[in-house]
Design an enzyme around this catalytic site. Sequence first.
Site, PDB file in Angstrom:
ATOM      1  N   GLY A 200       0.933  -1.313   0.085  1.00 16.03           N
ATOM      2  CA  GLY A 200      -0.139   0.080   0.478  1.00 16.03           C
ATOM      3  C   GLY A 200       1.061   1.137  -0.232  1.00 16.03           C
ATOM      4  N   TYR A 202       2.330   5.131   0.547  1.00 19.85           N
ATOM      5  CA  TYR A 202       2.321   6.395   1.480  1.00 19.85           C
ATOM      6  C   TYR A 202       0.798   6.956   1.267  1.00 19.85           C
ATOM      7  CZ  TYR A 202       7.095   5.787   2.429  1.00 19.85           C
ATOM      8  OH  TYR A 202       8.885   4.537   3.457  1.00 19.85           O
ATOM      9  N   THR A 233       1.794  -2.448   4.324  1.00 22.11           N
ATOM     10  CA  THR A 233       1.966  -0.868   4.259  1.00 22.11           C
ATOM     11  C   THR A 233       3.587  -0.345   3.443  1.00 22.11           C
ATOM     12  OG1 THR A 233       3.564  -0.727   6.579  1.00 22.11           O
ATOM     13  CG2 THR A 233       0.597  -0.782   6.502  1.00 22.11           C
ATOM     14  N   ASP A 234       3.359   0.525   2.913  1.00 21.97           N
ATOM     15  CA  ASP A 234       4.822   1.091   2.675  1.00 21.97           C
ATOM     16  C   ASP A 234       5.529   1.351   4.178  1.00 21.97           C
ATOM     17  OD1 ASP A 234       7.285   1.571   2.000  1.00 21.97           O
ATOM     18  OD2 ASP A 234       6.427   3.327   0.443  1.00 21.97           O
ATOM     19  N   TRP A 235       7.077   1.565   4.035  1.00 24.87           N
ATOM     20  CA  TRP A 235       7.099   1.945   5.464  1.00 24.87           C
ATOM     21  C   TRP A 235       7.065   2.849   6.385  1.00 24.87           C
ATOM     22  CZ3 TRP A 235       8.020  -2.311   3.584  1.00 24.87           C
ATOM     23  CH2 TRP A 235       8.700  -3.446   3.379  1.00 24.87           C
TER      24      TRP A 235
END
Length: 738
Positions: A200, A202, A233-235
Amino acid sequence: MDIEKVIENLSIEEKIRLLVGAGFSTKVPGAAGETRAIERLNIPSIVLSDGPAGVRIHPVRFKDATTYYATAFPNEVVLSSTWNTALVELVGRAIGEEAREYGVDVMLSPGLNMYRVPLCGRNFEYFSEDPLLAGELAAAYVRGVQSVGVGATLKHFVANEQETNRRMVDVVVSERALREIYLRAFEIAIERSRPWAVMGAYNKLYGKYCVQNEWLLTKILRGDLKFDGLIMTDWFAGDNPVEQIKAGTDLIMPGDDSTVQALLEAYRRGELDGRTIDARARKVLELISKTPKYKGYTPSNRPNLDEHAKIAYEAAVEGAVLLKNDNALPIAPDRRVAIFGRGSYLTIKGGLGSGDTHPRYAISIVDGLRERGVKLYEELDRIYRETILLKWIGVDVLSWFKHSRENAMKEGNIHGISWILTDFIESIMAHQAGVFIPENFLGDWIIEKAARESDVALITISRVSSEGFDRKPTKGDFYLRDDEYELIAKVSDIFHRHGKKVIVILNVPGPIEIVSWRDLVDAILVIWTPGQEAGRVAADIILGRATPSGKLPLTWPCDLYEIPAMRTFPGEPRDNPQRVVYEEGIYIGYRYYDTFAVEPAYEFGYGLSYTTFEYGDLSVAREGDSIVVKLKVRNSGRYPGKEAVQIYIRAPRGRIEKPFQELKGFHKTKLLNPGEEEEIAIKIPLKYLASFSGTKWIIEQGTYEIRVGASSRDIRLATTITIESDICFNTDWSTTHC
Ligand code: BGC
């Protein structure tokens, strides 16, 4: 793994621990993340690593004599310029093998956002402005990686077309454009390769973080796009882990203990129900159960780097695009070449950020030419080397730095901050950023002398781009700096006075302004950011040992501000954008240029060859749910070469507004010798003709023009096919009444 049984045996805390990553990887230093193990039940921790151009891990480890270099494959923009799915699949496979041998279970690639504006700082990690080309090539990449039992991740879902304020900017786009362009790329890739994971993005979409957007993750991604893998998720994306899990995210990355705690408390308060947690844990376990780690694979830490270097080379050769050639290329092997431009020496192998790589070597253009036996104009070469301090008090600074650093690491005499510093410097060195010198530092005398004593001039213009920043609409980035322009103008003027040709190599992550200077030179070859084999690729094309066959995966604009998306990029307010409206709707890339008859510098799908191709025998037929287009392509020129054949479809005028034409199929031929011919059959799913209108997909009845071209504006053959009556689909492609 008997996943249901494992779920039954897990405590709620253990289940929640599965949904939250364990931070950056400690098992494989430099890898971006790992999951949490549950030793009691033999659930291992798996390792996730970036990124599209190869495995991004630290090449050296503390007190460890082994090195962990990974191949720097060409950036995705190069892969898409090949238009060759089989070759991209080979690249994916090699990346998968390297990942597996270094103990990485899931690759955080490929990137699949769209080229909305040339300024997006991560376009080099994405494929195209067209969702079919992007989706098909992403699928090929994923199939390659996953063929060796390593997972691939499509990222960043969705509408992450800029780096400016990427962590919070809210994207507003019409549902039609979202579905026809931005989601379509993911949809094709999911359907054609079944990736293990999706990341996903940001940014927000319609006011909600993508990773917290239930409509996007559950209704669209799971429902309409039928994705059955893991959603991460993205980081550090989003701002609410409970909302993330509720919306459909399975794995929060990179993860920390406080997130575990927050989810646990939400469960205890009754905000997060047990069934949702089970469903998310199931996806994480499904992913883990497929990995090399779970299957007990022992990484060798010795991938076949030599073999992979060949694949990196092949892909970079096929991705180079020849924009202009007034009888300048190829050059005869006995010609003496005068090499100009800092980029010839400090060639950029790839973009920076998480998409960076740490290879054993990266060959500069000048070294590539020398290695291939090209005679260089040595006096100029010496001036460049001395001026840009590559050789400083007699020492080759680049290799000296690398070796001393490697030794320091092996002996373990490097600590804390110096570790980080070293890594940073290594990354700069890997990109050979070097010191800045203006391009007009040469005196006229040496250019005059070079023009007399050599046969041809070669000038390289380089640009580097990075995650975290968008490119700039200024001189030095999209536009040439004055000193660069001066170099091109002066070298061209002097060499032309001596009757000698001038070749420009563009070592860039995406388009730069070209119209103001292209007429000054005789040939322009775009090698993009081609990975570690850069110099060999440039040399072989220049010498005609390889025939260029790359075609543009994007429209090369005359100027930035003719692009409609530039009106709203990077959003409002300009100095700190909170919201960006994709006002151009479906008119991205060539869809805009063709529909509104705007002349680009070079059109989508454009690329010259040393040979010529003849197209013939076009036929089209409806076969069930598909249209099958058949034709023949013959090499009618003097060099062996490949051709990227493109099929555009032009819809009849109906109720729904349509772009002038859209790419609906493509095929890269095999290497055809002069006179050789290939019969091509391209299958186009009928649903690709549909447009999204209101709440459903509609294929309007009427006569569709099938246009077969060597580019979007070089249509060689055309025919038609008629759809007798309207056909309609729901958002999940089940048929419905119109
Ligand atoms: C990037 C991702 C990447 C992740 C892990 C993020 O900043 O946007 O593409 O996979 O970091 O390195």
